[in-house]
Scaffold this active site. Sequence first.
Site, PDB file in Angstrom:
ATOM      1  CG  ASP A 714      -2.111   0.964   0.993  1.00  0.00           C
ATOM      2  OD1 ASP A 714      -2.044   1.791   0.063  1.00  0.00           O
ATOM      3  OD2 ASP A 714      -3.083   0.909   1.762  1.00  0.00           O
TER       4      ASP A 714
HETATM    5  C1  BGC Z   1      -4.916   3.482   0.245  1.00  0.00           C
HETATM    6  C2  BGC Z   1      -4.939   2.574  -0.968  1.00  0.00           C
HETATM    7  C3  BGC Z   1      -4.822   3.427  -2.215  1.00  0.00           C
HETATM    8  C4  BGC Z   1      -3.520   4.201  -2.132  1.00  0.00           C
HETATM    9  C5  BGC Z   1      -3.242   5.060  -3.357  1.00  0.00           C
HETATM   10  C6  BGC Z   1      -3.737   4.442   0.232  1.00  0.00           C
HETATM   11  O1  BGC Z   1      -3.925   5.440   1.175  1.00  0.00           O
HETATM   12  O2  BGC Z   1      -4.918   2.702   1.414  1.00  0.00           O
HETATM   13  O3  BGC Z   1      -6.123   1.827  -0.972  1.00  0.00           O
HETATM   14  O4  BGC Z   1      -4.895   2.630  -3.347  1.00  0.00           O
HETATM   15  O5  BGC Z   1      -3.572   5.069  -1.014  1.00  0.00           O
HETATM   16  O6  BGC Z   1      -4.055   6.170  -3.379  1.00  0.00           O
END
Ligand code: BGC
Length: 789
Positions: A714
């Site tokens: 993530d």
């Molecule tokens: C989230 C993800 C997301 C990523 C990119 C993170 O804060 O947990 O689900 O895809 O950001 O925006």
Amino acid sequence: MSNQDNVSELVQHINIKEGILGEKNFNTKMSALLRQAAAESIVLLENEGVLPLKANNKLAVFGRSQIDYFYVGYGSGGEVNPPYLVNVIQGLEEKDLLLNKVLIKKYQTFSANNIVEDGIWGQWPRFLEEMTLTNEEVKSASEDSEIALIVIGRAAGEDRENVLEEGSYYLTQKEKQMIDQVTHYFEKVILVINSGNVIDLSWTENYAFSAILFAWQGGMESGNAIADVLMGDVNPSAKLPDTIARHYEDYPSAKQFGHEEYVEYVEDIYVGYRYFETFHPEKVIYPFGYGLSYTQFAMDSELLVNDKSVTINVSVTNIGEMPGKEVVQVYHEPPQGKLGKPKRNLIEFQKTELLQPGETENLNFEIKLQDLASYDDSGVTGHPFSYVLEAGEYQFYVGDSLINLELVGNYHLEKLLVIQKLKQIAAPVENFNRLVATLEEGQLVETYQPVTLQKESVKERVLQHLESLSEVSSEETFLDTGKTVSELIHSFSKEELDALTRGEGPMNSSFGPKGNAGMFGGTIESLRQKGIPPVITTDGPAGIRLNYYASLLPCGTAFASTWNLELLEGIGIEFGKELLDLGSDMILAPGMNIHRNPLGGRNFEYFSEDPYLTGKMAASYVIGVQSNQVAACPKHFACNNQETNRNYNDSRVSERALREIYLKGFEICVKESNPYSIMSSYNKINGVWAHYHFDLATEILRNEWKYQGCILTDWWMRMAKDPNFEHVENNAYRVRAQVDILMPGGKDFVTKESDDSLIQSLEHLDGITLKEVQHSALNVLNLIQKIKG
Ligand code: BGC
């Protein structure tokens, strides 16, 4: 998460939102599919005959969400720029109804004078303050209109939970007052709940609503979908993907949720209906799988026992007066045995076609015995760390919800059967008590017993893995480079290998459309010269989050409510095309964590409390999206079940609950749809951050499930040292787990600098090996080959 972290994350997301580019073009096929999905997601909870509405019915609409509708939740799973939005009034205006214009005008004026901005990251409004109405105003509306419709709206978002407060889980005083007034003056009142999360509905038992609909957050077609269902242009066919219990405190995770440092998953496998059906069916207002229709169906089922499977044939007949669809749900009740088990487990479902009155559809379900197995994580059956079928009666139920099931037959198993012998993986390292069902005087009672702790350290498994790790070899030609994948990988310098196993650095890469979530692949010039193209990633579950117009989809929970796999695959196909058109290669979706608790801030992005429904939904979506040669990226692997302190929180969970509940959906998705990528979660699982989790990423995903794809972190990860190997930390630690790509690439979101831990580690004899990095590079190239080849 520190304040510093919050501020930086906020900046990232604001940057992405600035400015919207492009034409407001949209694909009419997609609009039609989204309208259908939103309509098929609206759960009819009550209907005393007022619905469907009739032409020229006089309707007065209350609640400001009629205009300021919550189309989706907030955060990366929400911020899409849709080409249009249809609110409830706009949807109803298209129908043959006599709407109370005076009231609409009042709400429009109030809404225009009380604009509430979305606010900053993590501080978005969960509700919107209601307009105060005098009794006279409501009375006068009731004299003009025969039926009232009340819309109650709620939203949740990433990085923050819902709370047990008015305006979140509970009604506000102004909402209560409005409901009191409307139900006092109107005889017929229809209630629409517009929320991505389950909220308190106990108060509905104190009023005599003529109809109640749970409309979730249906994306840009929300208003049309509501109007279609209210008028009967679409006959409701949605079923709840979550249990609606009477009180928050009734949920078995209620006391172990939202803690800062760690959360003990005390309810174990008894999540959602598995708990309520086993111990407390009386605490439920609306059960899992429940939802009414404007017609009725009759089901006729037979069960045939085969050698290692059963076949269930169900004929479904529409015995009512309107065309409609029905969801046939199959549950099994296993023998309690020594393990103890939930009384009901969803094992299969299918949605019928639109059946005309009198029409019948025959459905067949093939259920393999192995799919009924339970995981013995303690050895109580004599078979530790194995999927087993304990001896006894396996009963099968068919129906249209948990409260309307018919026992159709059983399978008698003479002796315990070991289905799969595995090894203990990712079990807890800290003791806590977990819920077990035990039989006392013929009654199943809630008992708490210590979890089984992890015996063998992960270090042993890593060492064995390193010993057996083969040289990277792939004779496939990579794109148009004229070189084989192996040749390329062996030609990479350490710096290039490092650059291939992390993203470019910032979000919003200049290589992709504005607002993208970051790039990986050809992150540096020398890689691009060798023919490695940049791969562009974009959020997210609700639609393509770019600075361009893109379709806003129903939220994940709404999708799950349709129980319509074909529809989801169809939307996936159109969605994949849109992704290609907008210049992205990978969608960071679907979100597929389990709804462990109704307050979960990202529940709206995820599908359900049930892993089977979750896995099937995710697989259909992934198959659809990937049919366009773009990648889906199911997330967050695993146990991202709360937002509080999400980057540091430790999900402490038994190995059984991990395998039967929290990983099961991913397992189904991986095996049925082969997602090209998977995103790890922010949290720790039994003490280890998901992005360093060798047991989850290598042992379970790749060795057990034979996953061939790529794993991404993530966005940003916590830097840490591997406690087992002195010269392995940060990126080296991550690659050791086979979490292949650090996204979006920088060391953290403050500096965005890259970190040299991987190259440093390669210098040490007891550091990470070249072979390990090459394996991650291979996973990355294989992914690129699939989408660019
Ligand atoms: C989230 C993800 C997301 C990523 C990119 C993170 O804060 O947990 O689900 O895809 O950001 O925006």
